[in-house]
Design a protein around this motif. Structure first.
Motif, mmCIF file in Angstrom:
data_model
loop_
_atom_site.group_PDB
_atom_site.id
_atom_site.type_symbol
_atom_site.label_atom_id
_atom_site.label_comp_id
_atom_site.label_asym_id
_atom_site.label_seq_id
_atom_site.Cartn_x
_atom_site.Cartn_y
_atom_site.Cartn_z
ATOM 1 N N LEU A 137 0.835 -1.207 0.000
ATOM 2 C CA LEU A 137 0.000 0.000 0.000
ATOM 3 C C LEU A 137 0.867 1.253 0.000
ATOM 4 N N LEU A 138 1.845 1.287 0.876
ATOM 5 C CA LEU A 138 2.748 2.435 0.934
ATOM 6 C C LEU A 138 3.448 2.637 -0.404
ATOM 7 N N GLY A 139 3.931 1.543 -0.966
ATOM 8 C CA GLY A 139 4.662 1.643 -2.224
ATOM 9 C C GLY A 139 3.808 2.090 -3.399
ATOM 10 N N TRP A 140 2.652 1.465 -3.569
ATOM 11 C CA TRP A 140 1.846 1.737 -4.762
ATOM 12 C C TRP A 140 0.944 2.960 -4.654
ATOM 13 N N ILE A 141 0.461 3.281 -3.479
ATOM 14 C CA ILE A 141 -0.482 4.392 -3.352
ATOM 15 C C ILE A 141 0.214 5.701 -2.983
ATOM 16 N N PHE A 142 1.318 5.634 -2.272
ATOM 17 C CA PHE A 142 1.956 6.868 -1.818
ATOM 18 C C PHE A 142 3.278 7.175 -2.525
ATOM 19 N N ILE A 143 4.098 6.171 -2.772
ATOM 20 C CA ILE A 143 5.423 6.417 -3.355
ATOM 21 C C ILE A 143 5.402 6.350 -4.879
ATOM 22 N N ALA A 144 4.730 5.353 -5.448
ATOM 23 C CA ALA A 144 4.718 5.189 -6.907
ATOM 24 C C ALA A 144 4.186 6.420 -7.645
ATOM 25 N N PRO A 145 3.102 7.073 -7.196
ATOM 26 C CA PRO A 145 2.667 8.277 -7.917
ATOM 27 C C PRO A 145 3.729 9.379 -7.952
ATOM 28 N N LEU A 146 4.466 9.534 -6.879
ATOM 29 C CA LEU A 146 5.535 10.540 -6.871
ATOM 30 C C LEU A 146 6.626 10.187 -7.875
ATOM 31 N N ILE A 147 6.982 8.923 -7.923
ATOM 32 C CA ILE A 147 7.992 8.476 -8.887
ATOM 33 C C ILE A 147 7.470 8.633 -10.307
ATOM 34 N N LEU A 148 6.194 8.306 -10.523
ATOM 35 C CA LEU A 148 5.607 8.437 -11.855
ATOM 36 C C LEU A 148 5.581 9.889 -12.310
ATOM 37 N N TYR A 149 5.269 10.803 -11.407
ATOM 38 C CA TYR A 149 5.304 12.227 -11.755
ATOM 39 C C TYR A 149 6.724 12.640 -12.155
ATOM 40 N N ALA A 150 7.725 12.146 -11.427
ATOM 41 C CA ALA A 150 9.115 12.483 -11.756
ATOM 42 C C ALA A 150 9.525 11.892 -13.109
ATOM 43 N N VAL A 151 9.140 10.648 -13.368
ATOM 44 C CA VAL A 151 9.468 10.001 -14.648
ATOM 45 C C VAL A 151 8.788 10.743 -15.798
ATOM 46 N N ALA A 152 7.533 11.132 -15.592
ATOM 47 C CA ALA A 152 6.812 11.871 -16.637
ATOM 48 C C ALA A 152 7.485 13.206 -16.916
ATOM 49 N N GLY A 153 7.911 13.900 -15.868
ATOM 50 C CA GLY A 153 8.593 15.175 -16.055
ATOM 51 C C GLY A 153 9.924 15.020 -16.763
#
Length: 164
Positions: free
Chosen positions: A70-86
């Motif tokens: 839960l921590l990884g997919w709901i809280f950390i993964a979106p932040l990483i995805l935003y960084a990868v997209a940027g």
């Protein structure tokens, strides 16, 4: 069109589906965030059978395993995805891309959401049959679907095709 229909259509024409899913520019940021969270939520759910199997085989507490996922997919993964997209948008922008940051972000998030049926299948296989060639094949297919839909969607928005 319904979400499930758009996911299926993304395997044929990802750029056009992406453009339609983005909708009006004034609501694009909200759609991107919802798409990201929905994809991460579904991938979190896909982990449940695998984590249940791991808990049974190793004796670890299932709630602790689910909490970590839960921590990884709901809280950390979106932040990483935003960084990868940027980062991907910055690279493509230097190569002549014309999309907005929100459009490039939506390309990544939609690709992740479009690949979730394969991630759900991967989770079921991991939970019921465990490691093996079938699990590897589905994992590779999910990764390839994600990368190809993302690349084709990003190319579509960065070229400015069918821009309203």
């Amino acid at each position: 069109m319904a979400l499930a229909g758009d996911i299926v259509a993304s395997y044929r024409r990802p750029g056009h589906v992406l453009r339609r899913r983005m909708g009006a520019p004034d609501r694009a940021e909200g759609r991107a965030l919802v798409t990201c969270m929905l994809a991460c939520g579904l991938i979190f759910v896909a982990q449940w059978p695998r984590l249940s199997r791991e808990s049974y085989l190793t004796g670890q507490d299932l709630n602790m395993l689910l909490g970590g996922a839960l921590l990884g997919w709901i809280f950390i993964a979106p932040l990483i995805l935003y960084a990868v997209a940027g980062l991907s948008h910055a690279v493509v922008r230097r190569l002549g891309g014309r999309a907005s940051y929100t459009e490039a972000r939506m390309a990544l998030f939609w690709a992740l959401l479009a690949a979730t049926p394969l991630w759900l299948l991967w989770g079921l296989l991991a939970g019921f049959s465990g490691p093996g060639p079938a699990l590897d094949a589905v994992g590779i297919a999910a990764l390839l679907a994600f990368v190809l839909i993302w690349a084709m969607g990003l190319r579509h928005v960065e070229r400015g095709e069918e821009r309203a």
